[in-house]
Design an enzyme around this catalytic site. Structure first.
Site, PDB file in Angstrom:
ATOM      1  N   ASP A   3       1.553  -8.726   1.256  1.00 11.64           N
ATOM      2  CA  ASP A   3       2.376  -7.720   1.956  1.00 11.64           C
ATOM      3  C   ASP A   3       2.759  -8.249   3.341  1.00 11.64           C
ATOM      4  O   ASP A   3       3.930  -8.261   3.742  1.00 11.64           O
ATOM      5  CB  ASP A   3       1.547  -6.434   2.066  1.00 11.64           C
ATOM      6  CG  ASP A   3       2.366  -5.207   2.436  1.00 11.64           C
ATOM      7  OD1 ASP A   3       1.767  -4.121   2.570  1.00 11.64           O
ATOM      8  OD2 ASP A   3       3.596  -5.323   2.579  1.00 11.64           O
ATOM      9  N   ASN A  56       0.876  -1.177   0.000  1.00 14.06           N
ATOM     10  CA  ASN A  56       0.000   0.000   0.000  1.00 14.06           C
ATOM     11  C   ASN A  56       0.913   1.226   0.000  1.00 14.06           C
ATOM     12  O   ASN A  56       2.129   1.095   0.112  1.00 14.06           O
ATOM     13  CB  ASN A  56      -0.955  -0.013   1.209  1.00 14.06           C
ATOM     14  CG  ASN A  56      -0.210  -0.036   2.520  1.00 14.06           C
ATOM     15  OD1 ASN A  56       0.619   0.826   2.789  1.00 14.06           O
ATOM     16  ND2 ASN A  56      -0.452  -1.056   3.313  1.00 14.06           N
ATOM     17  N   GLY A  70      -6.632  -8.973  -4.696  1.00 10.24           N
ATOM     18  CA  GLY A  70      -7.088  -9.458  -3.390  1.00 10.24           C
ATOM     19  C   GLY A  70      -7.891  -8.388  -2.678  1.00 10.24           C
ATOM     20  O   GLY A  70      -8.985  -8.016  -3.117  1.00 10.24           O
TER      21      GLY A  70
END
Ligand code: APR
Length: 173
Positions: A33, A23, A118
């Site tokens: 992440d 992000n 996602g």
């Protein structure tokens, strides 16, 4: 010049660079992440803190620390907002920015997750079309990168990328 599509966990891939679907803060999160930060260890976050974020569609590179990959290329993908806010162009820019950074940093092998499909809810088939196009075009003129791998975390994602590649090959003739 090879483009592979595999099923697996990108944190286990010993590429010169793996891409993180990050992000804009670059300070970690969930999904891939979270997995990359957990596997890389706390030094990854420490280095990310020095980068002061990253704009959507851009990319920044760090070391891989405890990961088998030498580098992590972090790219914030677009959040899907219905398709009329420039999401397609932003996603294409993610792939181009990451591949450009890989070239500039001497990475011969690069592995991607399915960016934005996602939590960011980008439609999978549409994302696969964009990713396959950008990777295919890039590999035609790449000078350093020799191999790109799409690492799909589930069967549906893998099938989507395989059919996108099949359609691209049929169109190319
Ligand atoms: N290896 C490979 N792919 C993975 C892994 C993994 N270990 N874990 C998840 N994925 C897949 C997901 O199944 C999905 O196909 O990565 C793809 C991208 O999903 P997300 O990780 O949710 O990423 P994205 O949709 O780009 O959303 C990014 O989510 O985790 C937060 O901090 C992140 O805010 C950012 C947002």
């Amino acid at each position: 010049m090879a483009f592979h599509i595999i099923a697996g966990d990108i944190t286990a891939v010993a590429a010169d660079a793996i891409v993180n679907a990050a992000n804009t803060s670059l300070l970690g999160g969930g999904g891939v992440d979270g997995a990359i930060h957990r596997a890389a260890g706390p030094e990854l976050l420490a280095e990310c803190r020095t980068l002061h974020g990253c704009a959507t569609g851009q990319a920044k590179i760090t070391a891989g620390y405890r990961l088998p990959a030498k580098h992590v290329i972090h790219t914030p993908g677009p959040i899907w907002r219905g398709g009329r806010s420039g999401e397609d162009a932003m996603l294409a820019s993610c792939y181009r920015s990451c591949l450009r950074l890989a070239e500039e940093n001497g990475c011969r092998t690069v592995a991607f997750p399915s960016v934005s499909t996602g939590v960011y809810r980008f439609p999978l088939d549409r994302a696969a079309e964009i990713a396959v196009r950008e990777i295919t075009v890039f590999l035609k003129t790449a000078r350093v990168v020799r191999e790109v791998t799409m690492v799909c975390f589930d069967g549906e994602t893998k099938a989507a990328y395989e059919s996108a590649r099949k359609r691209a090959r049929e169109t190319a003739g």
